[in-house]
Design a protein around this motif. Structure first.
Motif, PDB file in Angstrom:
ATOM      1  N   GLU A 165       0.830  -1.205   0.000  1.00 58.30           N
ATOM      2  CA  GLU A 165       0.000   0.000   0.000  1.00 58.30           C
ATOM      3  C   GLU A 165       0.866   1.256   0.000  1.00 58.30           C
ATOM      4  O   GLU A 165       0.551   2.244  -0.682  1.00 58.30           O
ATOM      5  N   ILE A 166       1.954   1.234   0.758  1.00 46.65           N
ATOM      6  CA  ILE A 166       2.850   2.398   0.815  1.00 46.65           C
ATOM      7  C   ILE A 166       3.498   2.648  -0.541  1.00 46.65           C
ATOM      8  O   ILE A 166       3.594   3.794  -1.002  1.00 46.65           O
ATOM      9  N   ARG A 167       3.949   1.584  -1.189  1.00 46.43           N
ATOM     10  CA  ARG A 167       4.532   1.741  -2.529  1.00 46.43           C
ATOM     11  C   ARG A 167       3.532   2.389  -3.491  1.00 46.43           C
ATOM     12  O   ARG A 167       3.879   3.313  -4.236  1.00 46.43           O
ATOM     13  N   ASP A 168       2.291   1.950  -3.456  1.00 44.94           N
ATOM     14  CA  ASP A 168       1.281   2.504  -4.359  1.00 44.94           C
ATOM     15  C   ASP A 168       1.027   3.986  -4.054  1.00 44.94           C
ATOM     16  O   ASP A 168       0.836   4.790  -4.976  1.00 44.94           O
ATOM     17  N   ILE A 169       1.014   4.339  -2.776  1.00 42.53           N
ATOM     18  CA  ILE A 169       0.805   5.741  -2.388  1.00 42.53           C
ATOM     19  C   ILE A 169       1.954   6.594  -2.903  1.00 42.53           C
ATOM     20  O   ILE A 169       1.738   7.672  -3.486  1.00 42.53           O
ATOM     21  N   PHE A 170       3.200   6.142  -2.701  1.00 44.32           N
ATOM     22  CA  PHE A 170       4.358   6.910  -3.157  1.00 44.32           C
ATOM     23  C   PHE A 170       4.327   7.091  -4.676  1.00 44.32           C
ATOM     24  O   PHE A 170       4.545   8.193  -5.194  1.00 44.32           O
ATOM     25  N   ALA A 171       4.064   6.000  -5.389  1.00 45.42           N
ATOM     26  CA  ALA A 171       4.080   6.066  -6.856  1.00 45.42           C
ATOM     27  C   ALA A 171       3.002   7.000  -7.391  1.00 45.42           C
ATOM     28  O   ALA A 171       3.212   7.700  -8.391  1.00 45.42           O
ATOM     29  N   LYS A 172       1.871   7.051  -6.726  1.00 44.34           N
ATOM     30  CA  LYS A 172       0.741   7.836  -7.227  1.00 44.34           C
ATOM     31  C   LYS A 172       0.778   9.295  -6.772  1.00 44.34           C
ATOM     32  O   LYS A 172       0.444  10.201  -7.549  1.00 44.34           O
ATOM     33  N   ALA A 181       8.265   9.693  -7.114  1.00 42.82           N
ATOM     34  CA  ALA A 181       8.914   8.439  -6.723  1.00 42.82           C
ATOM     35  C   ALA A 181       9.722   7.902  -7.896  1.00 42.82           C
ATOM     36  O   ALA A 181       9.387   8.133  -9.063  1.00 42.82           O
ATOM     37  N   PRO A 182      10.807   7.195  -7.636  1.00 41.24           N
ATOM     38  CA  PRO A 182      11.618   6.620  -8.721  1.00 41.24           C
ATOM     39  C   PRO A 182      10.810   5.640  -9.569  1.00 41.24           C
ATOM     40  O   PRO A 182       9.890   4.983  -9.080  1.00 41.24           O
ATOM     41  N   GLU A 183      11.164   5.525 -10.830  1.00 41.40           N
ATOM     42  CA  GLU A 183      10.525   4.557 -11.714  1.00 41.40           C
ATOM     43  C   GLU A 183      10.821   3.133 -11.225  1.00 41.40           C
ATOM     44  O   GLU A 183      11.916   2.822 -10.778  1.00 41.40           O
ATOM     45  N   GLY A 184       9.802   2.277 -11.308  1.00 45.49           N
ATOM     46  CA  GLY A 184       9.984   0.890 -10.926  1.00 45.49           C
ATOM     47  C   GLY A 184      10.155   0.666  -9.432  1.00 45.49           C
ATOM     48  O   GLY A 184      10.756  -0.328  -9.013  1.00 45.49           O
ATOM     49  N   LEU A 185       9.614   1.582  -8.624  1.00 43.32           N
ATOM     50  CA  LEU A 185       9.725   1.466  -7.171  1.00 43.32           C
ATOM     51  C   LEU A 185       9.089   0.163  -6.693  1.00 43.32           C
ATOM     52  O   LEU A 185       7.962  -0.163  -7.066  1.00 43.32           O
ATOM     53  N   THR A 186       9.810  -0.589  -5.851  1.00 43.99           N
ATOM     54  CA  THR A 186       9.271  -1.818  -5.280  1.00 43.99           C
ATOM     55  C   THR A 186       8.844  -1.552  -3.836  1.00 43.99           C
ATOM     56  O   THR A 186       8.947  -0.431  -3.346  1.00 43.99           O
ATOM     57  N   ASP A 187       8.374  -2.606  -3.172  1.00 51.38           N
ATOM     58  CA  ASP A 187       7.908  -2.434  -1.802  1.00 51.38           C
ATOM     59  C   ASP A 187       8.951  -2.855  -0.765  1.00 51.38           C
ATOM     60  O   ASP A 187       8.628  -3.079   0.397  1.00 51.38           O
ATOM     61  N   THR A 188      10.216  -2.960  -1.164  1.00 50.93           N
ATOM     62  CA  THR A 188      11.256  -3.273  -0.185  1.00 50.93           C
ATOM     63  C   THR A 188      11.488  -2.047   0.702  1.00 50.93           C
ATOM     64  O   THR A 188      11.489  -0.909   0.219  1.00 50.93           O
ATOM     65  N   PRO A 189      11.686  -2.250   2.001  1.00 52.59           N
ATOM     66  CA  PRO A 189      11.840  -1.116   2.919  1.00 52.59           C
ATOM     67  C   PRO A 189      12.949  -0.158   2.519  1.00 52.59           C
ATOM     68  O   PRO A 189      12.794   1.068   2.641  1.00 52.59           O
ATOM     69  N   ALA A 196      11.495   8.246   0.003  1.00 55.70           N
ATOM     70  CA  ALA A 196      11.090   9.297   0.935  1.00 55.70           C
ATOM     71  C   ALA A 196      12.237  10.263   1.189  1.00 55.70           C
ATOM     72  O   ALA A 196      12.042  11.482   1.267  1.00 55.70           O
ATOM     73  N   ARG A 197      13.458   9.744   1.334  1.00 58.18           N
ATOM     74  CA  ARG A 197      14.618  10.594   1.602  1.00 58.18           C
ATOM     75  C   ARG A 197      14.857  11.576   0.459  1.00 58.18           C
ATOM     76  O   ARG A 197      15.083  12.774   0.680  1.00 58.18           O
ATOM     77  N   LEU A 198      14.803  11.090  -0.759  1.00 57.36           N
ATOM     78  CA  LEU A 198      15.013  11.972  -1.918  1.00 57.36           C
ATOM     79  C   LEU A 198      13.895  13.006  -2.031  1.00 57.36           C
ATOM     80  O   LEU A 198      14.136  14.172  -2.365  1.00 57.36           O
ATOM     81  N   HIS A 199      12.669  12.576  -1.747  1.00 57.67           N
ATOM     82  CA  HIS A 199      11.516  13.478  -1.834  1.00 57.67           C
ATOM     83  C   HIS A 199      11.625  14.598  -0.808  1.00 57.67           C
ATOM     84  O   HIS A 199      11.324  15.761  -1.108  1.00 57.67           O
ATOM     85  N   LEU A 200      12.063  14.259   0.390  1.00 59.00           N
ATOM     86  CA  LEU A 200      12.093  15.243   1.477  1.00 59.00           C
ATOM     87  C   LEU A 200      13.332  16.129   1.436  1.00 59.00           C
ATOM     88  O   LEU A 200      13.304  17.258   1.949  1.00 59.00           O
TER      89      LEU A 200
END
Length: 491
Positions: A165-172, A181-189, A196-200
């Motif tokens: 769910e978190i991956r989907d929120i970030f991507a959208k 969010a980076p292209e091809g983001l996975t749900d690995t922590p 999040a670090r790059l975004h912030l």
């Protein structure tokens, strides 16, 4: 205190919806059990944990008894160190003060450290209404904000979300708030944290105004303390030119020696760490180091009314560790949103009705959102007897409802709900004061027992309770008659 979450029903209805959500229950069960096990291990390492717990309780109780004196001392200390102190009686006043301070800088963006006080007053919404964007920088708070969601846990606001769910929120959503969010983001922590670090990062480097709360305030030096695990707080507290901290008046401790106790108990009870990775302290302003301007907004918002309650005031000891949530069987199944407040779980069930009153449907139901098992009291690092306060608030709801102020007077407003319970208690009081009536009622019940239903035919919401519970069988002969027949009335 500001209003409840928009559209929130009473706790039983909200909880009913939550327990029928298998994904939510799975997320909550996994997270709470994991945190609970880690905390138990961390606490067991400390041989004097019981003594630390008692010390924390006594420090908090002493401070609350002399809160007026320590708040004045804090104001003097903060002012002497170059800070500016503001007093806010309620949420509206606090929001007005912060909004005006941000506007005075000419900025339209602020970065925020995780703060329950600002959530309590609805600061983000108040700033948004004035054209000011507030960006949450705590990872879990960022997830909640990007997902247009509400926090559901004190320590882990996004505990109800899983990695997918978190991956989907970030991507959208990230692209609408800043760096996508980076292209091809996975749900690995690791990938989620890096996104999040790059975004912030760009927000940290651009922001001129930071907004925070504080875990503690030290009265004798005017020092504020924030403990965290990610480092985002350190960025918000040091990089902006202006720092505005909104803090509840109960967060004060007299000295650094008192603070030492809580810096041992809070990390072990919350994140199950021996100490927090980041413990930031600041005292006023210092030339060439940190923000140039520091404002402290001291928030009441129902706290002095809570302090006036001899039983309920112990809720103000809370250091927001969330240990009570992680052991609560009700919270584990219902989740945080059902509590209709930024303060969920057992502590929310006693704190929200005191800060907001019990006039609303949700607040009148919160004292009943517990099995009274006592697990919350056992893990509380400042020994808040939550079951005792729950029962106390239930009595208030049933007998009198809400304690409010009218001018200089404290007024007890009549309760709106639980009319049926009050009628039943009055009928029982009348009957038990008349032994003859009780005897006649028992005989009538015995003689008509073949006509009694197996279950109470309750309508509406009561049906869910009654249809799973059989009525106890009525004996063929009342005890009084049996005693008279077999013992001849002997005492």
């Amino acid at each position: 205190m500001s209003g409840t979450f928009v559209g929130m029903p009473a706790f039983p209805k909200a909880a009913h919806e939550a327990v029928n959500n298998p994904t939510l229950r799975g997320n909550l069960r996994h997270a709470t059990h994991t945190i609970r096990a880690k905390r138990e291990k961390a606490v067991s390492e400390v041989s004097d944990w019981a003594e630390l717990r008692e010390a924390g309780k006594r420090i908090k109780d002493h401070t609350l008894r002399h809160l007026d004196r320590y708040l004045e001392q804090l104001e003097e200390s903060v002012t002497a160190a170059g800070g500016i102190v503001h007093w806010a009686a309620d949420a509206d006043e606090a929001n007005r003060i912060v909004t005006e301070l941000v506007k005075a800088t000419g900025e339209s963006e602020v970065v925020k450290v995780k703060s329950m006080a600002t959530q309590e007053i609805g600061l983000n919404e108040a700033l948004e209404a004035e054209g000011i964007h507030a960006y949450e920088t705590d990872l879990a708070e960022l997830i909640v904000q990007l997902g247009k969601d509400r926090p559901s846990h004190i320590l882990v606001p996004a505990i109800h979300r899983n990695r997918g769910e978190i991956r989907d929120i970030f991507a959208k959503e990230m692209s609408e708030w800043g760096r996508p969010a980076p292209e091809g983001l996975t749900d690995t922590p690791a990938e989620l944290a890096e996104a999040a670090r790059l975004h912030l990062r760009e927000k940290f480097l651009r922001a001129k105004v930071g907004v925070s709360g504080a875990n503690f305030m030290v009265a004798d030096t005017g020092t504020l303390v924030v403990v965290e695990s990610e480092g985002n707080g350190r960025m918000c507290l040091t990089l902006p030119e202006t720092l505005i901290s909104v803090v509840g008046i109960e967060k004060i401790v007299p000295t650094w020696q008192d603070l030492e106790v809580f810096l041992q108990t809070l990390p072990r009870s919350s994140t199950a760490e021996r100490m927090n990775p980041y413990t930031s302290t600041w005292t006023g302003t210092t030339d060439g180091d940190g923000p140039k301007t520091f404002h402290l907004v001291l928030l009441d918002n129902g706290r002095t009314d809570t302090l006036a309650d001899d039983v309920g005031r112990q809720a103000l000891r809370c250091i927001r560790c969330s240990a009570c949530l992680n052991v609560c069987p009700v919270y584990e199944r219902a989740g945080g949103h059902a509590y209709g407040s930024v303060y969920p779980g057992p502590i929310g069930a006693i704190l929200s009705p005191q800060l907001r009153g019990t006039a609303s449907e949700i607040d009148a139901s919160l004292p009943y959102a517990s099995s009274l098992c006592g697990a919350c009291y056992e893990v509380c690092p400042v020994a808040i007897d939550i079951p005792e306060v729950l029962v106390h608030l239930r009595e208030r709801v049933v007998q009198g409802g809400e304690v409010t102020r009218e001018g200089n007077k404290v007024v007890l407003k009549p309760a709106k709900g639980h009319a049926a319970e009050r009628v039943a208690m009055r009928a029982a009081r009348w009957a038990f004061a008349r032994p003859g009536a009780v005897r006649a009622g028992q005989r009538l019940a015995s003689r008509t027992r073949r006509l009694h239903p197996r279950r109470l035919p309750l309508p509406g919401p009561g049906k869910a309770w009654s249809e799973t519970r059989d009525l106890p069988p009525v004996p063929a002969e009342p005890f009084r008659d049996w005693w008279q027949r077999t013992q001849g009335g002997a005492k």
